[in-house]
Write a protein that holds these residues in place. Structure first.
Motif, PDB file in Angstrom:
ATOM      1  N   GLN A  10      39.530  76.310  27.811  1.00  9.71           N
ATOM      2  CA  GLN A  10      38.222  76.528  27.204  1.00  9.71           C
ATOM      3  C   GLN A  10      38.120  75.734  25.910  1.00  9.71           C
ATOM      4  N   ASN A  11      36.971  75.106  25.695  1.00 11.90           N
ATOM      5  CA  ASN A  11      36.708  74.370  24.470  1.00 11.90           C
ATOM      6  C   ASN A  11      35.798  75.185  23.557  1.00 11.90           C
ATOM      7  N   PHE A  12      35.902  74.921  22.261  1.00 13.84           N
ATOM      8  CA  PHE A  12      35.114  75.689  21.292  1.00 13.84           C
ATOM      9  C   PHE A  12      34.430  74.753  20.300  1.00 13.84           C
ATOM     10  N   SER A  13      33.325  75.279  19.732  1.00 15.02           N
ATOM     11  CA  SER A  13      32.555  74.563  18.718  1.00 15.02           C
ATOM     12  C   SER A  13      32.540  75.358  17.418  1.00 15.02           C
ATOM     13  N   ARG A  14      32.015  74.736  16.375  1.00 13.05           N
ATOM     14  CA  ARG A  14      31.905  75.441  15.098  1.00 13.05           C
ATOM     15  C   ARG A  14      30.794  76.488  15.126  1.00 13.05           C
ATOM     16  N   LYS A  15      29.828  76.272  16.019  1.00 14.68           N
ATOM     17  CA  LYS A  15      28.730  77.248  16.142  1.00 14.68           C
ATOM     18  C   LYS A  15      29.178  78.489  16.888  1.00 14.68           C
ATOM     19  N   ASP A  17      30.598  80.390  20.856  1.00 16.31           N
ATOM     20  CA  ASP A  17      30.066  80.653  22.185  1.00 16.31           C
ATOM     21  C   ASP A  17      29.209  81.916  22.154  1.00 16.31           C
ATOM     22  N   LYS A  18      28.850  82.441  23.318  1.00 16.47           N
ATOM     23  CA  LYS A  18      28.002  83.628  23.397  1.00 16.47           C
ATOM     24  C   LYS A  18      28.685  84.842  22.796  1.00 16.47           C
ATOM     25  N   GLY A  19      29.987  84.858  22.814  1.00 12.74           N
ATOM     26  CA  GLY A  19      30.714  85.979  22.223  1.00 12.74           C
ATOM     27  C   GLY A  19      30.962  85.827  20.742  1.00 12.74           C
ATOM     28  N   GLY A  20      30.469  84.728  20.171  1.00  9.84           N
ATOM     29  CA  GLY A  20      30.628  84.524  18.739  1.00  9.84           C
ATOM     30  C   GLY A  20      31.962  83.929  18.342  1.00  9.84           C
ATOM     31  N   ARG A  21      32.728  83.430  19.273  1.00 11.54           N
ATOM     32  CA  ARG A  21      34.029  82.850  18.955  1.00 11.54           C
ATOM     33  C   ARG A  21      33.868  81.388  18.563  1.00 11.54           C
ATOM     34  N   THR A  22      34.012  81.131  17.297  1.00 15.29           N
ATOM     35  CA  THR A  22      33.928  79.775  16.764  1.00 15.29           C
ATOM     36  C   THR A  22      35.325  79.171  16.667  1.00 15.29           C
ATOM     37  N   VAL A  23      35.368  77.883  16.300  1.00 15.51           N
ATOM     38  CA  VAL A  23      36.668  77.240  16.077  1.00 15.51           C
ATOM     39  C   VAL A  23      37.439  77.983  15.003  1.00 15.51           C
ATOM     40  N   SER A  24      36.741  78.342  13.926  1.00 15.98           N
ATOM     41  CA  SER A  24      37.391  79.041  12.825  1.00 15.98           C
ATOM     42  C   SER A  24      37.948  80.389  13.270  1.00 15.98           C
ATOM     43  N   PHE A  25      37.200  81.107  14.092  1.00 11.92           N
ATOM     44  CA  PHE A  25      37.656  82.419  14.548  1.00 11.92           C
ATOM     45  C   PHE A  25      38.848  82.273  15.502  1.00 11.92           C
ATOM     46  N   ALA A  73      19.758  57.144  19.300  1.00 11.33           N
ATOM     47  CA  ALA A  73      18.865  56.044  19.682  1.00 11.33           C
ATOM     48  C   ALA A  73      18.662  55.084  18.516  1.00 11.33           C
ATOM     49  N   GLY A  74      18.541  53.808  18.845  1.00 16.82           N
ATOM     50  CA  GLY A  74      18.338  52.781  17.833  1.00 16.82           C
ATOM     51  C   GLY A  74      19.606  52.346  17.137  1.00 16.82           C
ATOM     52  N   GLY A  75      20.739  52.813  17.633  1.00 16.05           N
ATOM     53  CA  GLY A  75      22.004  52.420  17.038  1.00 16.05           C
ATOM     54  C   GLY A  75      22.344  53.169  15.768  1.00 16.05           C
ATOM     55  N   LYS A  76      21.525  54.154  15.414  1.00 14.92           N
ATOM     56  CA  LYS A  76      21.809  54.919  14.205  1.00 14.92           C
ATOM     57  C   LYS A  76      22.877  55.972  14.501  1.00 14.92           C
ATOM     58  N   THR A  77      23.470  56.492  13.452  1.00 16.17           N
ATOM     59  CA  THR A  77      24.495  57.531  13.601  1.00 16.17           C
ATOM     60  C   THR A  77      24.116  58.741  12.753  1.00 16.17           C
ATOM     61  N   ARG A  78      24.644  59.868  13.175  1.00 17.42           N
ATOM     62  CA  ARG A  78      24.460  61.103  12.409  1.00 17.42           C
ATOM     63  C   ARG A  78      25.705  61.961  12.536  1.00 17.42           C
ATOM     64  N   SER A  79      25.767  62.975  11.721  1.00 18.67           N
ATOM     65  CA  SER A  79      26.928  63.864  11.759  1.00 18.67           C
ATOM     66  C   SER A  79      26.985  64.610  13.082  1.00 18.67           C
ATOM     67  N   VAL A  80      28.196  65.009  13.450  1.00 27.88           N
ATOM     68  CA  VAL A  80      28.383  65.756  14.686  1.00 27.88           C
ATOM     69  C   VAL A  80      27.785  67.152  14.528  1.00 27.88           C
ATOM     70  N   GLY A  81      26.988  67.574  15.525  1.00 26.50           N
ATOM     71  CA  GLY A  81      26.368  68.891  15.462  1.00 26.50           C
ATOM     72  C   GLY A  81      27.379  70.013  15.608  1.00 26.50           C
ATOM     73  N   LYS A  82      27.058  71.173  15.029  1.00 26.45           N
ATOM     74  CA  LYS A  82      27.965  72.314  15.094  1.00 26.45           C
ATOM     75  C   LYS A  82      28.089  72.883  16.498  1.00 26.45           C
ATOM     76  N   GLU A  83      27.114  72.588  17.355  1.00 31.72           N
ATOM     77  CA  GLU A  83      27.178  73.093  18.721  1.00 31.72           C
ATOM     78  C   GLU A  83      28.127  72.282  19.605  1.00 31.72           C
ATOM     79  N   GLN A  84      28.559  71.145  19.136  1.00 34.78           N
ATOM     80  CA  GLN A  84      29.447  70.298  19.937  1.00 34.78           C
ATOM     81  C   GLN A  84      30.860  70.868  19.944  1.00 34.78           C
ATOM     82  N   HIS A  85      31.465  70.880  21.115  1.00 32.89           N
ATOM     83  CA  HIS A  85      32.849  71.345  21.242  1.00 32.89           C
ATOM     84  C   HIS A  85      33.798  70.328  20.598  1.00 32.89           C
ATOM     85  N   THR A  86      34.602  70.811  19.667  1.00 35.44           N
ATOM     86  CA  THR A  86      35.518  69.928  18.936  1.00 35.44           C
ATOM     87  C   THR A  86      36.969  70.405  18.985  1.00 35.44           C
TER      88      THR A  86
END
Length: 406
Positions: A10-15, A17-25, A73-86
């Protein structure tokens, strides 16, 4: 006797899952922080089986997420979203309880081998993403937690999850004819389950089967208790066969090493013999070269001796020539008065012949007497001329002309 395997990915994100288990937790639970360990009656700190500590893992995760960038899009970059599994996690559990393992040395030996198989498998499965493997002994079953961090710059854990990759591939492809959104979702779910079954099978082949575990329990396959016990016995027999094969392999490897060492010794001895032969050949060549130099020197000495011998002969010839020259000079001095008298007598005879005919007979008589003496001198003169001819031009003595008749 061991039962069936258990492995869950199972992978986890900073945001979370449905049970509230974040990377930090999840990492706090792994560390056994009090707020995240309410499900454990007597929490114990984890044992690091392989890799870094959980604290180091969390620090690396947070540092990398802070700088990770996602291209839009457009070749721009942004920070990784908290919903992404890291964060990548895998939980594997052995059928033995902690109490059983701690009480039975044989079972402890079995789980130690099982742990080693899991570490080897995790290093191949996660590759460079693998960070740590920890053990918890404060829950009922003996189990391990495997953690990894995605290696790509965007830290996409889903890119390494076989089920999520299979599902995404179906959703990204065009829908088949007559397929609605619900059917597409169902097909993607089937792809997910198939990929995960394949993953479980690969884990069983790498860990479960060598550890003597069955692939599934009796309930899921509706086996009777007797049938499942029979399957466990077969798994144990397979494990024993594998262990025997492994032992035989160890013996074969040891024998192969002995053969290799013997061969290496033979090769080394051959090399030493070859080196000794080369050294002997080199020494022989040196001796041969020394002999050639000695022969060459002897030849030079011989030629020099011959030259000296020739020079000595030349010196002796010169000395003999000088001696012969002195003899010639001495004979000339001794013969000169006689020759002079002969010439004078001849001149007187000629004068007398022209003046008085009657004195001719007398003069011839006197000349005849002189000729006897001259014959003796002539022999000496001829010998002298023969000798002088070898060293200098012979002295020419004008013959006495015959007297003409009056």
């Amino acid at each position: 006797m061991a039962g069936f395997q258990f492995a869950h990915m199972q992978n986890f994100s900073r945001k979370g899952d449905k049970g509230g288990r974040t990377v930090s937790f999840v990492l706090a639970e792994a560390r056994r922080d009090p707020a995240a360990s309410l499900h454990v009656s007597s929490p114990r700190p984890p044992d690091v089986v392989w890799g870094c500590s959980v604290e180091d893992l969390e620090r690396e995760h947070d540092d990398r997420v802070a700088v990770a960038r996602k291209t839009i899009a457009g070749g721009k970059t942004r920070s990784v979203g908290k919903e992404q599994h890291t964060l990548r996690t895998i939980v594997v559990s052995h059928p033995y309880t902690v109490e059983e393992v701690e009480a039975d040395p044989q079972k402890r030996q079995e789980v130690e081998r099982w742990e080693a198989l899991n570490v080897d498998w995790a290093r191949k499965e996660l590759g460079d993403d693998l960070r740590t493997v920890v053990r918890h002994t404060d829950e009922r079953r003996w189990h391990l937690h495997i953690y990894g961090l995605p290696g790509d710059p965007e830290m996409r854990a889903s890119a390494s999850h076989p089920g999520q990759v299979a599902r995404a591939a179906v959703l990204a492809a065009a829908s088949v004819e007559g397929e609605d959104e619900k059917a597409l979702r169902q097909r993607s779910d089937r792809a997910y389950k198939t990929a995960m079954r394949n993953w479980q099978d690969s884990y069983f082949l790498a860990v479960g089967m060598p550890a003597g575990l069955t692939r599934l329990g009796p309930a899921k396959r509706r086996l009777s208790r007797a049938e499942w016990h029979q399957e466990r016995q077969q798994a144990q027999a397979l494990k024993a066969a594998q262990e025997e094969a492994a032992a035989l392999k160890v013996k074969a490897d040891a024998f192969a090493r002995q053969v290799a060492e013997k061969a290496a010794s033979i090769r080394a001895d051959a090399v030493r013999r070859a080196d000794a032969a080369k050294a002997a050949e080199k020494q022989a060549l040196k001796r041969e070269e020394a002999a050639r130099r000695a022969i060459s020197q002897a030849e030079r000495d011989t030629r020099a001796a011959r030259r000296l011998r020739g020079l000595g002969g030349a010196i002796r010839a010169l000395w003999d020539g000088l001696r012969k020259s002195l003899i010639v000079a001495r004979l000339r001095e001794e013969l000169r008065p006689t020759v002079e008298r002969w010439r004078q007598a001849e001149a007187s005879a000629r004068a007398a012949a022209s003046a008085e005919a009657e004195l001719r007979a007398k003069a011839e008589k006197r000349l005849s007497a002189l000729s006897v003496s001259a014959a003796e001198l002539g022999a000496q003169r001829d010998e002298l001329r023969a000798r002088l001819a070898l060293y200098e031009p012979a002295a020419v003595v004008a013959p006495v002309p015959a007297r003409s008749q009056p």
